[in-house]
Design a protein around this motif. Sequence first.
Motif, PDB file in Angstrom:
ATOM      1  N   ASN A 139       0.793  -1.222   0.064  1.00  0.00           N
ATOM      2  CA  ASN A 139       0.021   0.093   0.144  1.00  0.00           C
ATOM      3  C   ASN A 139       0.783   1.169   0.186  1.00  0.00           C
ATOM      4  OD1 ASN A 139      -2.629  -1.365  -0.078  1.00  0.00           O
ATOM      5  ND2 ASN A 139      -2.340  -1.714   2.186  1.00  0.00           N
ATOM      6  N   GLN A 140       1.942   1.180   0.477  1.00  0.00           N
ATOM      7  CA  GLN A 140       2.976   2.354   0.563  1.00  0.00           C
ATOM      8  C   GLN A 140       3.280   2.658  -0.917  1.00  0.00           C
ATOM      9  OE1 GLN A 140       6.330   2.003   3.360  1.00  0.00           O
ATOM     10  NE2 GLN A 140       7.463   3.486   2.222  1.00  0.00           N
ATOM     11  N   ILE A 141       3.472   1.517  -1.820  1.00  0.00           N
ATOM     12  CA  ILE A 141       3.925   1.851  -2.986  1.00  0.00           C
ATOM     13  C   ILE A 141       2.841   2.683  -3.787  1.00  0.00           C
ATOM     14  CG2 ILE A 141       4.262   0.634  -5.331  1.00  0.00           C
ATOM     15  CD1 ILE A 141       5.938  -1.358  -3.869  1.00  0.00           C
ATOM     16  N   LYS A 142       1.555   1.903  -3.467  1.00  0.00           N
ATOM     17  CA  LYS A 142       0.412   2.316  -4.205  1.00  0.00           C
ATOM     18  C   LYS A 142       0.211   4.068  -3.962  1.00  0.00           C
ATOM     19  CE  LYS A 142      -3.184   0.005  -4.970  1.00  0.00           C
ATOM     20  NZ  LYS A 142      -3.416   0.298  -6.507  1.00  0.00           N
ATOM     21  N   GLU A 143       0.213   4.412  -2.654  1.00  0.00           N
ATOM     22  CA  GLU A 143       0.220   5.792  -2.167  1.00  0.00           C
ATOM     23  C   GLU A 143       1.171   6.580  -3.120  1.00  0.00           C
ATOM     24  OE1 GLU A 143      -2.180   8.695  -0.232  1.00  0.00           O
ATOM     25  OE2 GLU A 143      -2.511   6.278  -0.560  1.00  0.00           O
ATOM     26  N   SER A 144       2.634   6.208  -2.932  1.00  0.00           N
ATOM     27  CA  SER A 144       3.345   7.016  -3.552  1.00  0.00           C
ATOM     28  C   SER A 144       3.298   7.096  -4.996  1.00  0.00           C
ATOM     29  CB  SER A 144       4.907   6.161  -3.285  1.00  0.00           C
ATOM     30  OG  SER A 144       5.625   7.123  -3.725  1.00  0.00           O
ATOM     31  N   ILE A 145       2.950   6.269  -5.623  1.00  0.00           N
ATOM     32  CA  ILE A 145       2.605   6.378  -7.183  1.00  0.00           C
ATOM     33  C   ILE A 145       1.476   7.280  -7.344  1.00  0.00           C
ATOM     34  CG2 ILE A 145       1.861   5.359  -9.251  1.00  0.00           C
ATOM     35  CD1 ILE A 145       4.692   4.181  -8.289  1.00  0.00           C
ATOM     36  N   LYS A 146       0.284   7.283  -6.771  1.00  0.00           N
ATOM     37  CA  LYS A 146      -0.862   8.070  -6.374  1.00  0.00           C
ATOM     38  C   LYS A 146      -0.235   9.757  -6.539  1.00  0.00           C
ATOM     39  CE  LYS A 146      -5.427   8.995  -4.327  1.00  0.00           C
ATOM     40  NZ  LYS A 146      -6.353   8.652  -3.330  1.00  0.00           N
ATOM     41  N   ASN A 147       0.707  10.029  -5.196  1.00  0.00           N
ATOM     42  CA  ASN A 147       0.949  11.330  -4.981  1.00  0.00           C
ATOM     43  C   ASN A 147       2.044  11.776  -5.930  1.00  0.00           C
ATOM     44  OD1 ASN A 147      -0.296  10.920  -2.468  1.00  0.00           O
ATOM     45  ND2 ASN A 147       1.276  10.182  -1.364  1.00  0.00           N
TER      46      ASN A 147
END
Length: 390
Positions: free
Chosen positions: A4-12
């Motif tokens: 989920n940290q990866i997903k959030e980083s890509i989104k940001n």
Amino acid sequence: MINNQIKESIKNNSEELVQLRRTLHSEPELSFEEFKTTEFICDYLEKLGISYRKTNPTGVIAEIKGNPAGKTVALRGDMDALSIQQLNDVPYASKTDGKMHACGHDAHTSMLLIAAKALSEMKDQLPGNVRLFFQPAEEVAQGAKAMVAQGAMEGVDNVFGIHIWSQMPTNKVSCTPGPSFAAADLFTVKFKGRGGHGAIPEACIDAALVASSFVMNVQTVVSRTIDPQSPAVLTIGKMVVGTRFNVIAENAEIEGTVRTFHPETRDFIEKSLTQYAENVAAIYGATAEVEYTRGTDAVDNEEESAKLVQQVAAEAFGPDSVYNEKPTMGGEDFSAFLTKAPGSFALVGSGNPEKDTEWAHHHGNFNIDEDALATGAELYAQYAWAYLNK
């Protein structure tokens, strides 16, 4: 499986991702001429604190170091443009006439940079290492070989690549086990007859007639000697013959390409081309010289790696994101990496009729639906995470 940290980083970082792609799109460079692109990548990696080295003459190999005792997974993004005039009118159009990112390599590079950013933010959690290939010269099928020769695959346990695909709906992901891109070879056939006056054919051996006969007959190599369940394409793309309207041609030169999935089919066609050329020439009393050059091998997705891509895509983007795109007879030099380690090559859809992004690759109107960029960037990073955590 997904992080989920990866997903959030890509989104940001999605806005930065689009800007990176537009910057690269506006400054295209041809194969082995990607000097500014190489510097652009190096500058970005330095800001992230990711170690790297340049390859010769262009290209970058970088490494995100997690647990040194773990495995190493490699992610590849190519970066060269094409000798094509951009036809579509977009704010980020090519600044150089006759050069354009008409295949999506600008997207691949920007997606891999943002994936690297996401992975570097959590490098202390990585149970292994992630190697990054910013590859030159895919369009001339030489860049992957050059990187392998310069040590890119040393110590790599698995390799993964992505290609944006305008023929698939935006954000769909396809990665099926087995062949996905064909082996792509090229050949040249030179016929030599005996030239002379067009009014005295009995004193000549017409190379135009010999070459024409070969073009008509050589298609039976595929249609009558190859198993129909073993796909193959033989294309004559160029024929140069003659010098003047009333001169019987002494020389003819033909160029073409062969596309296959299976090694035995490839071997058979290579052998048959020489046989057909020599026998056709002999009928007319001419001679033939055949040069057959093997280009890229077939991209053959290893089953376990391909299924991992499908699992990652289903978890990251939903089960409906997994798509089954049929294999293409197009070539891809990613195959050079697969000769050194198992891996897979995925397609990420970017075709959207509402945004006019369904044009064929290598067309002057080619463009991508930029919504697909985040999907590609996350797929890169999530695959690396999933593989290292297996």
